[in-house]
Design an enzyme around this catalytic site. Structure first.
Site, PDB file in Angstrom:
ATOM      1  CG  HIS A 125      -2.224  -1.423   1.517  1.00  0.00           C
ATOM      2  ND1 HIS A 125      -2.666  -1.696   2.233  1.00  0.00           N
ATOM      3  CD2 HIS A 125      -2.489  -1.730  -0.010  1.00  0.00           C
ATOM      4  CE1 HIS A 125      -3.411  -2.887   2.141  1.00  0.00           C
ATOM      5  NE2 HIS A 125      -3.212  -2.824   0.364  1.00  0.00           N
ATOM      6  CB  CYS A 143       6.081  16.336  -7.903  1.00  0.00           C
ATOM      7  SG  CYS A 143       5.289  18.319  -8.953  1.00  0.00           S
TER       8      CYS A 143
END
Length: 253
Positions: A131, A139
């Site tokens: 996960h 970004c």
């Protein structure tokens, strides 16, 4: 497979059993969930005092979804900073023992559903993070990577608490898998390969109800399946050994 194994509830006996099993096998893999980190002070999701039993403006499952991140970024990042990032948390006995087992060649890999990075902090090197991790924040514009402290410092915000890349002005998104998002294919393949090649699979601190992660256990074809969890799981009947005590105590060997 032995069915309906009687759970071991005594921590000392659990630790002896686990130590013996790791000694007897050459290719062990540990598959863990939120319960691994509760002894480090990070709340899990589904237990009595877990995250999903607390009250927020929206259900946590909603706030941790991709669509909520897109539609309500300010609320997403407020919840994320307050509840999902625990920068002061330290590895517990379970993390440390697993790292030590890898170091002496008794553990091939850790497969984890956790995003806290505590396995690596303890010294584990072969970790498949299903996960993602709060320690990587990417970004969406230029791909620059920022750490968790940067995201939590609120230095670079758009005025609403949403982190903005100082390089290109793009939104910085945590490298965690939100609800509605697929797992990373490379990580998934690595985890499946490790589990498929294991002769001992120890599952710990997970309710085994979150898919697709919980479905990875079906790739295990090895000798012994062990489940270490405080509460029963849907896969208990398949286990050769069941341990029902605090996982940090069970791994104190």
């Amino acid at each position: 497979m032995a069915h309906h194994a009687e759970p071991i509830t005594d921590a000392a006996r659990a630790a002896q059993t686990l130590e013996r099993l790791f000694d007897e096998h050459e290719h062990a893999v540990f598959f863990g969930g939120a319960g691994v980190s509760t002894a480090s002070g990070i709340p899990d999701f589904r237990s009595v005092d877990g995250l999903y039993r607390q009250h927020f403006d929206y259900p946590p499952e909603t706030m941790l979804s991709h669509s909520f991140y897109v539609e309500h970024p300010a609320e997403f990042f407020r919840f994320y900073r307050e509840r999902m990032v625990a920068l002061d948390a330290q590895p517990n006995a379970c993390h440390r023992t697993l790292a030590a087992l890898e170091h002496v060649g008794k553990l091939d890999a850790v497969v984890t559903q956790n995003i806290d990075g505590l396995h690596q902090a303890a010294g584990s090197r072969r970790v498949w993070e299903l996960h993602g991790s709060v320690h990587r924040n990417i970004c969406q514009g230029c791909g620059a990577v920022y750490d968790a402290r940067w995201v939590c410092s609120r230095e670079h915000e758009d005025g609403r608490g949403v982190p903005v890349c100082p390089v290109c002005g793009g939104t910085v998104k945590p490298d965690v898998v939100l609800y509605e998002e697929p797992l990373d294919e490379r990580v998934l393949e690595g985890a499946v390969r490790a589990i498929a090649q294991a002769d001992l699979l120890v599952i710990g601190g997970t309710s085994l109800v979150v898919y697709p992660a919980a479905g990875l256990t079906r790739y295990f074809q090895g000798d012994k399946l062990v489940i270490v969890n405080r509460d029963p799981t849907p896969q208990d009947a398949a286990a050769d050994v069941l341990i029902s005590c605090e996982i940090a105590q069970a791994f104190s060997f």
